[in-house]
Write a protein that holds these residues in place. Structure first.
Motif, mmCIF file in Angstrom:
data_model
loop_
_atom_site.group_PDB
_atom_site.id
_atom_site.type_symbol
_atom_site.label_atom_id
_atom_site.label_comp_id
_atom_site.label_asym_id
_atom_site.label_seq_id
_atom_site.Cartn_x
_atom_site.Cartn_y
_atom_site.Cartn_z
ATOM 1 N N ALA A 173 25.530 32.106 3.576
ATOM 2 C CA ALA A 173 26.618 31.135 3.693
ATOM 3 C C ALA A 173 27.314 30.949 2.345
ATOM 4 O O ALA A 173 28.545 30.930 2.274
ATOM 5 N N VAL A 174 26.538 30.826 1.275
ATOM 6 C CA VAL A 174 27.120 30.668 -0.069
ATOM 7 C C VAL A 174 27.961 31.888 -0.422
ATOM 8 O O VAL A 174 29.077 31.750 -0.946
ATOM 9 N N GLU A 175 27.460 33.070 -0.131
ATOM 10 C CA GLU A 175 28.216 34.293 -0.427
ATOM 11 C C GLU A 175 29.548 34.304 0.312
ATOM 12 O O GLU A 175 30.578 34.657 -0.260
ATOM 13 N N LEU A 176 29.539 33.894 1.570
ATOM 14 C CA LEU A 176 30.769 33.857 2.346
ATOM 15 C C LEU A 176 31.708 32.759 1.846
ATOM 16 O O LEU A 176 32.911 32.978 1.679
ATOM 17 N N LEU A 177 31.151 31.589 1.585
ATOM 18 C CA LEU A 177 31.963 30.460 1.119
ATOM 19 C C LEU A 177 32.619 30.727 -0.237
ATOM 20 O O LEU A 177 33.701 30.223 -0.512
ATOM 21 N N GLN A 211 35.330 19.828 3.322
ATOM 22 C CA GLN A 211 34.250 20.407 4.123
ATOM 23 C C GLN A 211 33.691 21.650 3.443
ATOM 24 O O GLN A 211 32.479 21.872 3.444
ATOM 25 N N HIS A 212 34.555 22.464 2.877
ATOM 26 C CA HIS A 212 34.127 23.677 2.172
ATOM 27 C C HIS A 212 33.220 23.298 1.005
ATOM 28 O O HIS A 212 32.147 23.860 0.830
ATOM 29 N N GLY A 213 33.650 22.334 0.199
ATOM 30 C CA GLY A 213 32.858 21.897 -0.951
ATOM 31 C C GLY A 213 31.515 21.316 -0.541
ATOM 32 O O GLY A 213 30.480 21.591 -1.156
ATOM 33 N N ALA A 214 31.522 20.523 0.530
ATOM 34 C CA ALA A 214 30.279 19.917 1.011
ATOM 35 C C ALA A 214 29.313 20.993 1.509
ATOM 36 O O ALA A 214 28.112 20.933 1.231
ATOM 37 N N ALA A 241 32.300 23.214 8.069
ATOM 38 C CA ALA A 241 33.309 23.921 7.281
ATOM 39 C C ALA A 241 33.906 25.071 8.090
ATOM 40 O O ALA A 241 35.120 25.310 8.044
ATOM 41 N N ALA A 242 33.076 25.773 8.841
ATOM 42 C CA ALA A 242 33.564 26.877 9.667
ATOM 43 C C ALA A 242 34.493 26.373 10.770
ATOM 44 O O ALA A 242 35.515 26.995 11.069
ATOM 45 N N ARG A 243 34.137 25.253 11.346
ATOM 46 C CA ARG A 243 34.982 24.660 12.391
ATOM 47 C C ARG A 243 36.329 24.250 11.793
ATOM 48 O O ARG A 243 37.389 24.529 12.369
ATOM 49 N N GLU A 244 36.308 23.611 10.629
ATOM 50 C CA GLU A 244 37.541 23.185 9.964
ATOM 51 C C GLU A 244 38.448 24.382 9.640
ATOM 52 O O GLU A 244 39.670 24.305 9.764
ATOM 53 N N ALA A 245 37.828 25.487 9.216
ATOM 54 C CA ALA A 245 38.589 26.682 8.843
ATOM 55 C C ALA A 245 38.974 27.537 10.048
ATOM 56 O O ALA A 245 39.605 28.581 9.887
#
Length: 81
Positions: free
Chosen positions: A29-33, A44-47, A72-76
């Protein structure tokens, strides 16, 4: 550092072609974010980024990190439900 395995993978659509990736742990998840995220910089991304990093160090549960990543995925608009 622990990879922070999720109880269930999170399916997300990434890249221009919308390839489906199954994110199984906080490290992925960190790698993708940090690499290719549509709404980088949003709250949401930062959280999600903080929660996943903290899950890898054992400061939060992997489920809390997973929930933040799903948010974060839902928001994006990349979450595959």
């Amino acid at each position: 550092m622990d990879q922070g395995w999720f109880s269930k993978p999170v399916a997300v659509s990434v890249g221009i072609t919308g390839t489906i990736r199954h994110i199984s742990n906080a490290q992925q998840a960190v790698e993708l974010l940090t690499g290719q995220w549509r709404d980088a910089g949003s709250l949401q991304h930062g959280a999600a980024l903080r929660a996943c990093r903290r899950a890898m160090s054992g400061d939060v549960t992997t489920e809390a990190a997973r929930d933040a990543f799903v948010g974060a995925a839902r928001e994006a608009h990349v979450l595959v439900e």
